[in-house]
Design a protein around this motif. Structure first.
Motif, mmCIF file in Angstrom:
data_model
loop_
_atom_site.group_PDB
_atom_site.id
_atom_site.type_symbol
_atom_site.label_atom_id
_atom_site.label_comp_id
_atom_site.label_asym_id
_atom_site.label_seq_id
_atom_site.Cartn_x
_atom_site.Cartn_y
_atom_site.Cartn_z
ATOM 1 N N ASP A 293 0.863 -1.189 0.000
ATOM 2 C CA ASP A 293 0.000 0.000 0.000
ATOM 3 C C ASP A 293 0.899 1.238 0.000
ATOM 4 O O ASP A 293 1.496 1.579 1.015
ATOM 5 C CB ASP A 293 -0.901 -0.036 1.243
ATOM 6 C CG ASP A 293 -1.942 1.076 1.232
ATOM 7 O OD1 ASP A 293 -1.710 2.098 0.541
ATOM 8 O OD2 ASP A 293 -2.966 0.932 1.916
ATOM 9 N N SER A 326 -3.341 5.793 -4.579
ATOM 10 C CA SER A 326 -4.527 6.594 -4.872
ATOM 11 C C SER A 326 -4.193 8.075 -4.765
ATOM 12 O O SER A 326 -3.086 8.447 -4.377
ATOM 13 C CB SER A 326 -5.674 6.248 -3.915
ATOM 14 O OG SER A 326 -5.544 6.937 -2.697
ATOM 15 N N SER A 328 -6.048 9.903 -2.789
ATOM 16 C CA SER A 328 -6.768 10.315 -1.578
ATOM 17 C C SER A 328 -5.901 11.109 -0.610
ATOM 18 O O SER A 328 -6.387 12.002 0.081
ATOM 19 C CB SER A 328 -7.311 9.093 -0.844
ATOM 20 O OG SER A 328 -8.279 8.465 -1.644
ATOM 21 N N LYS A 329 -4.626 10.766 -0.518
ATOM 22 C CA LYS A 329 -3.761 11.420 0.466
ATOM 23 C C LYS A 329 -3.012 12.595 -0.154
ATOM 24 O O LYS A 329 -2.744 13.579 0.508
ATOM 25 C CB LYS A 329 -2.753 10.409 1.028
ATOM 26 C CG LYS A 329 -3.404 9.164 1.576
ATOM 27 C CD LYS A 329 -4.227 9.485 2.796
ATOM 28 C CE LYS A 329 -5.210 8.383 3.096
ATOM 29 N NZ LYS A 329 -5.977 8.585 4.314
ATOM 30 N N ARG A 336 -11.898 9.730 -5.099
ATOM 31 C CA ARG A 336 -12.203 8.295 -5.199
ATOM 32 C C ARG A 336 -11.615 7.656 -6.441
ATOM 33 O O ARG A 336 -12.285 6.876 -7.147
ATOM 34 C CB ARG A 336 -13.726 8.005 -5.131
ATOM 35 C CG ARG A 336 -14.463 8.508 -3.931
ATOM 36 C CD ARG A 336 -13.863 8.170 -2.589
ATOM 37 N NE ARG A 336 -13.525 6.773 -2.363
ATOM 38 C CZ ARG A 336 -12.391 6.408 -1.719
ATOM 39 N NH1 ARG A 336 -11.533 7.309 -1.252
ATOM 40 N NH2 ARG A 336 -12.143 5.142 -1.528
HETATM 41 C C1 LIG Z 1 -2.757 3.083 4.414
HETATM 42 C C2 LIG Z 1 -4.069 3.426 3.779
HETATM 43 N N1 LIG Z 1 -4.545 2.646 2.793
HETATM 44 C C3 LIG Z 1 -5.709 2.922 2.185
HETATM 45 C C4 LIG Z 1 -6.465 4.011 2.561
HETATM 46 C C5 LIG Z 1 -7.747 4.268 1.842
HETATM 47 O O1 LIG Z 1 -7.451 5.039 0.734
HETATM 48 P P1 LIG Z 1 -8.534 5.427 -0.373
HETATM 49 O O2 LIG Z 1 -9.266 6.629 0.137
HETATM 50 O O3 LIG Z 1 -7.716 5.712 -1.578
HETATM 51 O O4 LIG Z 1 -9.437 4.266 -0.563
HETATM 52 C C6 LIG Z 1 -6.016 4.837 3.579
HETATM 53 C C7 LIG Z 1 -6.826 5.978 4.035
HETATM 54 O O5 LIG Z 1 -6.758 6.402 5.149
HETATM 55 C C8 LIG Z 1 -4.778 4.542 4.196
HETATM 56 O O6 LIG Z 1 -4.288 5.319 5.179
#
Ligand SMILES: Cc1ncc(COP(=O)(O)O)c(C=O)c1O
Length: 491
Positions: A293, A326, A328-329, A336
């Motif tokens: 991840d 992703s 997202s961060k 999404r």
């Molecule tokens: C380590 C980790 N993996 C996955 C995710 C989820 O990410 P996504 O919003 O891209 O589904 C997060 C979100 O907090 C995360 O911290």
């Protein structure tokens, strides 16, 4: 759970006790209690017999018998007739594993407390608004060229797959566009892998602690998590113990192993290069696919991290490395859009199962994501500067207000992983909710109720909000209600 630990493994985790005959039973009991509190020893583990542990420790059997007796009395060990002695948590240690995604109405804000709940349960920043709007406008401009087809792209829009492949290649993980599948975020990518590769009853290796969404996926697949405790070096920094990882691969033969090697959530730790090589070699030796991840990888705050873990497995074949990521961060969770990078054959298998699920990601969002990737390096410069300042601000406030807490300065990611020094996390989180502060308790990041001594504190908010949050946290910490039942006088 049916985990067990041998005398020599327990001694290795106890670190430094072996051979020290001045170790009394109380110190031994204390160490075992601490290991339960910080997750190094899982709840529901069968401990070695008194004789075996005494032998491994080089102490008299009476010392171990007295320590076990004390731990049974305090509720940290329980005897099961005919099957030995197991680790447990005392009934007084309330556990909180509620998902931080529970509706915010699930907790109560007392009427005389400040209005406006602060959400520190999620470690995810707000969007860079201007860039989001600009990327969406650009996407709308090119949308008409896509409207002529049906809009279903099982693996994702070719332009986005190419942009993701370019980014991964530039990071040191050479990638072709057909080794990329676009998903609805990193969690969706992980869910697709689990659905394709994990059967009910299988085991899945996870770091302990880890991202709660990963534990949830394993449980929803009716699989069994195999937690591998992260270790700490002499300076208290989190590190991966390759020996424990390889032993868990060998002994539990998991269907897959999930790792967050860069800015690990929740600890912020970064795996060193040597460990990366050893981890990939062990996974290959045991034929276990790795899910890596990397969604926090770009969130370094002090200096760039080295090549991604997937780069150590350039040769595809058995034991593939599946990298997930992703926006997202780096940009915003609300986009999404994420991805899965892996060997073509594995992607094909996953795509086949996805065809009966959500079929494909939305075209407009993929176009927006393509535009965001083109702007990503500029966006990251701003985000890193903001997050580094917030990290340092929160760290200083925590040192000032809570001198009894222990915390390392993370080199990246979004949160502090704090050792409270006592098993008070769930009680503190419950109390903080009544002060309008929403947090995720330590046990949310582990299996078996571990990490009651820990709290994750994100620094994603602006500093004035963080100051407000620290005030609320201090009020909650000082409140008798934040003591677990059985500790102190609770009226
Ligand atoms: C380590 C980790 N993996 C996955 C995710 C989820 O990410 P996504 O919003 O891209 O589904 C997060 C979100 O907090 C995360 O911290």
């Amino acid at each position: 759970m049916d985990d067990q630990i041998t005398g020599s493994a327990l001694v290795r985790h106890l670190g430094g006790i072996a051979g020290d005959d001045r170790v009394g039973y109380a110190a031994l009991a204390g160490r075992i209690r601490t290991m339960l509190g910080d997750g190094r020893l899982a709840v529901g583990t069968r401990v070695p017999s008194e004789r075996e542990l005494a032998l491994a420790l080089g102490v008299g059997r009476g010392t171990v018998a007295a320590a076990y007796g004390e731990l049974r009395e305090s509720g940290h060990l329980a005897r099961r007739r005919g099957s030995g002695t197991w680790t447990a948590l005392p009934a007084s240690t309330r556990r909180s594993t509620a998902s931080p995604f529970a509706p915010s109405g699930a907790f109560v804000v007392a009427p005389d407390l400040p209005v406006g709940v602060i959400d520190l349960a999620h470690a995810a920043p707000a969007a860079p608004a201007e860039a989001m709007v600009a990327a969406t406008q650009d996407a709308l401009a090119v949308l008409p060229t896509h409207l002529v087809g049906p809009g279903y792209e099982l693996l994702g829009l070719p332009s986005l797959r190419a942009a993701i492949a370019d980014r991964l290649s530039a990071q040191g993980l050479p990638t072709a566009p057909d080794e990329v599948m676009v998903t609805g975020g990193a969690q969706h990518a992980h869910a697709l892998v689990v659905r394709a590769l994990v059967r009910p009853g299988d085991r899945v290796l996870l770091e302990q602690p880890t991202y709660p969404g990963a534990v949830d996926l394993v449980r929803h697949a009716s699989a069994r998590p195999v937690p591998v405790a992260l270790d700490r070096d002499g300076a208290g920094r989190t590190r991966w113990d390759v020996g424990s990882f390889a032993a868990a691969l060998r002994e539990s033969a998991p269907a897959l192993a999930y790792l967050i090697p860069d800015h690990h959530n929740p600890t912020g730790a970064v795996m060193d290069a040597e460990t990366r090589g050893a981890v990939v070699a062990a996974a290959r030796r045991h034929g276990v696919p790795l899910v890596v991840d990397d969604c926090l990888r770009d969130m370094w705050l002090d200096e760039p991290v080295g090549p991604p873990l997937g780069a150590w497995a350039a040769v595809a074949g058995e034991a593939p490395v599946l990298t997930i990521g992703s926006l997202s961060k780096t940009v915003w969770g609300g986009v999404r859009i994420g991805w899965l990078r892996g060997p073509r054959a594995v992607l094909r298998r996953i795509a086949t199962s996805r065809a009966s699920d959500d079929i494909a990601s939305p075209v407009l969002e993929q176009l927006v994501a393509t535009g965001l990737l083109a702007r990503l390096d500029d966006l990251l410069d701003d985000r890193r500067a903001a997050m580094a300042a917030r990290r340092d601000h929160l760290l200083a406030a925590v040192h000032r207000e809570f001198p009894e807490w222990t915390v390392q300065r993370p080199s990246g990611g979004f949160s502090l992983w704090i050792d409270l020094g006592a098993p008070r996390s769930s009680a503190l989180v419950d109390t903080a909710a009544r002060h309008g502060l929403h947090l995720a308790a330590g046990p949310r990041f582990g299996t078996g109720g571990a990490f009651e001594n820990f709290l994750r504190l994100p620094f994603t908010h602006p500093v004035d909000v963080l100051d407000d949050a620290v005030d609320r946290l201090a009020a909650a910490w000082g409140s008798p209600a934040a003591l677990p039942v059985g500790l102190g006088t609770v009226v």
